[in-house]
Design a protein around this motif. Structure first.
Motif, mmCIF file in Angstrom:
data_model
loop_
_atom_site.group_PDB
_atom_site.id
_atom_site.type_symbol
_atom_site.label_atom_id
_atom_site.label_comp_id
_atom_site.label_asym_id
_atom_site.label_seq_id
_atom_site.Cartn_x
_atom_site.Cartn_y
_atom_site.Cartn_z
ATOM 1 N N GLU A 173 0.817 -1.210 0.000
ATOM 2 C CA GLU A 173 0.000 0.000 0.000
ATOM 3 C C GLU A 173 0.856 1.267 0.000
ATOM 4 O OE1 GLU A 173 -3.917 -1.726 2.436
ATOM 5 O OE2 GLU A 173 -2.560 -0.277 3.375
ATOM 6 N N GLN A 174 2.005 1.228 0.673
ATOM 7 C CA GLN A 174 2.791 2.444 0.861
ATOM 8 C C GLN A 174 3.894 2.633 -0.175
ATOM 9 O OE1 GLN A 174 4.102 2.965 4.941
ATOM 10 N NE2 GLN A 174 2.229 2.037 5.754
ATOM 11 N N PHE A 175 4.428 1.545 -0.729
ATOM 12 C CA PHE A 175 5.625 1.679 -1.549
ATOM 13 C C PHE A 175 5.485 1.137 -2.965
ATOM 14 C CE2 PHE A 175 7.165 1.109 2.901
ATOM 15 C CZ PHE A 175 7.537 2.430 3.105
ATOM 16 N N SER A 176 4.390 0.498 -3.308
ATOM 17 C CA SER A 176 4.247 -0.046 -4.653
ATOM 18 C C SER A 176 3.761 1.037 -5.608
ATOM 19 C CB SER A 176 3.263 -1.219 -4.655
ATOM 20 O OG SER A 176 1.929 -0.749 -4.509
ATOM 21 N N TYR A 356 -7.041 -3.906 6.621
ATOM 22 C CA TYR A 356 -6.299 -2.964 5.800
ATOM 23 C C TYR A 356 -7.216 -2.463 4.678
ATOM 24 C CZ TYR A 356 -2.601 -5.737 8.014
ATOM 25 O OH TYR A 356 -1.816 -6.402 8.924
ATOM 26 N N TRP A 357 -6.816 -1.356 4.044
ATOM 27 C CA TRP A 357 -7.578 -0.886 2.879
ATOM 28 C C TRP A 357 -7.619 -1.985 1.816
ATOM 29 C CZ3 TRP A 357 -10.311 3.137 3.984
ATOM 30 C CH2 TRP A 357 -9.808 4.199 4.726
ATOM 31 N N MET A 358 -6.500 -2.686 1.657
ATOM 32 C CA MET A 358 -6.419 -3.737 0.639
ATOM 33 C C MET A 358 -7.443 -4.837 0.879
ATOM 34 S SD MET A 358 -4.992 -4.900 -2.094
ATOM 35 C CE MET A 358 -3.475 -3.972 -2.279
ATOM 36 N N ASP A 359 -7.753 -5.098 2.128
ATOM 37 C CA ASP A 359 -8.751 -6.120 2.445
ATOM 38 C C ASP A 359 -10.110 -5.760 1.858
ATOM 39 O OD1 ASP A 359 -6.723 -7.275 3.882
ATOM 40 O OD2 ASP A 359 -7.449 -6.595 5.822
ATOM 41 N N ALA A 360 -10.463 -4.481 1.953
ATOM 42 C CA ALA A 360 -11.742 -4.028 1.405
ATOM 43 C C ALA A 360 -11.723 -4.069 -0.116
ATOM 44 C CB ALA A 360 -12.056 -2.618 1.902
ATOM 45 N N LEU A 361 -10.590 -3.680 -0.718
ATOM 46 C CA LEU A 361 -10.477 -3.720 -2.175
ATOM 47 C C LEU A 361 -10.609 -5.151 -2.680
ATOM 48 C CD1 LEU A 361 -9.892 -2.375 -4.881
ATOM 49 C CD2 LEU A 361 -7.444 -2.592 -4.382
ATOM 50 N N MET A 362 -9.922 -6.077 -2.030
ATOM 51 C CA MET A 362 -10.010 -7.475 -2.457
ATOM 52 C C MET A 362 -11.407 -8.045 -2.219
ATOM 53 S SD MET A 362 -7.262 -8.172 -3.902
ATOM 54 C CE MET A 362 -7.694 -9.893 -4.177
#
Length: 411
Positions: A173-176, A356-362
């Motif tokens: 989330e922070q560096f990609s 995490y935000w990624m959890d919601a996106l997935m």
């Protein structure tokens, strides 16, 4: 790389007073009340559990979708657009074998309609919503198995693996190159609540614990009562169920530690534990606390929100039989729920450091994939027919939306 994620910030002291704590029987009582209410409202009043059974045609046979000839009535269409049997009267009376489509083949399965007079069949005919309850009990049992299966795969290293996965998500989330999708860091959201808004965070802790299961069960009950047709209801139910199974597979193969369980140097506080806001459904030896990816809280909320917006009728589409054009007031209410509920859940899962935000996106991606291929569950109909035969049980005709429409209601 993980060192770059270290926050070196001690979380503020937890000063908020816990909200009212439900006794252990409180949550099951709420869910039982919802399910019992749905059973009562969707019951068939013209069916007696005890006494002589009254035979006759059900009014659902007489609508525009009914078979138009005797030959049609004698045939179980293998491409039936639903997972209910919708037993045609002549076919049921002769107990002809069913023909089901399965993996490109048409197979014959036993017809359990001969068991319609059995007491347990009559109970289901009286209360068809019991079938939906059975489906969700099976789903919940599968969830309970994810922790056991994941521990079998990763043995004693599961904690380290789950923590590494959680840190990998933060790093991504922070560096990609996709970091622009996540402009606000999770710990920043939680610290905003911790620094001056702890009472609001206490409310979110309680919402996280109490809304997920009762809210989803309440939606299923409401939608079964009001949906314009059972195929429409079944599409949403199958989507939710397949979302579950996709998530369960991920939980098992990709254990992921939620932010609140990461080491304290990463800046997260386990506010749910501090607030004693755990749910009875999310506690116990079989609950998988390392199942952050994807977020089923948000996955459910996303499907519910999309369903509400779909039925708001804010875009041009052909209305189903049983639907009617809504006033601007009702459109606004449906849209407010459709947008507000997922948004509230998103803020809740991040602020409480459960996801995490990624959890919601997935979860969003998984839910969309589940909707696209939800009909895969129809391949299990032959197995259901065999199970009904073994149990000497006839599957009831769904009563979806019947009482609601009889009272003049329109979704």
């Amino acid at each position: 790389m993980a060192a770059n994620l270290t926050i070196h910030q001690v979380p503020p002291e937890w000063k908020s007073q816990p909200m009212y704590h439900l006794p252990p029987w409180g949550e099951p009582l709420i869910v039982l009340f919802i399910l019992g209410g749905a059973m009562f409202l969707t019951r068939r009043r013209n069916i007696q559990i005890l006494g002589k059974r009254k035979e006759g045609y059900h009014d659902s046979y007489l609508d525009s979708d009914s078979a138009s000839s005797t030959e049609d009535l004698l045939w179980y269409h293998p491409d039936n657009d639903d997972d209910d049997d919708s037993q045609y009267p002549l076919s049921a009376s002769k107990h002809l074998s069913k023909r089901r489509a399965c993996c490109g083949l048409v197979v014959s399965t036993p017809n359990s309609s001969r068991f319609s007079a059995h007491i347990h069949s009559r109970i289901l005919q009286k209360f068809p919503f019991l079938v939906e309850m059975f489906y969700w009990i099976i789903t919940y049992l599968f969830y309970r198995l994810t922790k056991v299966l994941s521990q079998m795969i990763f043995t004693k290293s599961i904690i380290e693996v789950a923590q590494a996965h959680g840190l990998a998500i933060l790093e991504f989330e922070q560096f990609s190159s996709a970091s622009f999708l996540f402009p606000i860091k999770e710990y920043s959201v939680q610290h905003w609540f911790m620094e001056g808004h702890q009472d609001a965070l206490t409310a979110l802790n309680r919402a996280y614990a109490l809304i997920h299961i009762p809210g989803t069960v309440g939606f299923i009950a409401w939608y079964y009562y009001t949906a314009p047709s059972h195929p429409t209801f079944s599409t949403i139910r199958r989507t939710l169920t397949l979302t579950n199974f996709f998530a369960f597979l991920t939980f098992t193969l990709y254990p992921c530690m939620p932010p609140r369980l990461l080491p304290p140097e990463y800046g997260f506080l386990d506010s749910v534990r501090h607030d004693k806001a755990t749910s009875i459904w999310m506690s116990g030896n079989f609950v998988n606390s390392l199942a952050a990816m994807p977020s089923m809280h948000f996955g459910y909320a996303f499907v519910i929100g999309c369903t509400m917006i779909h039925h708001a009728g804010i875009y041009g589409r052909t209305l189903e039989k049983g639907e009617t054009k809504k006033s601007w007031l009702w459109k606004s209410i449906y849209c407010l729920i459709g947008l507000g509920y997922p948004s509230m859940i998103l803020v809740t899962i991040v602020a409480t450091a459960n996801h995490y935000w990624m959890d919601a996106l997935m979860a969003t991606i998984v839910a969309c994939a589940a909707y696209w291929c939800n009909r895969i569950f129809l391949t299990l109909l032959p197995l259901e027919d065999l199970l009904l035969w073994v149990l000497r049980l006839e599957k009831p005709i769904p009563s979806t939306g019947e009482t609601f429409r009889q009272k003049g209601g329109r979704i």
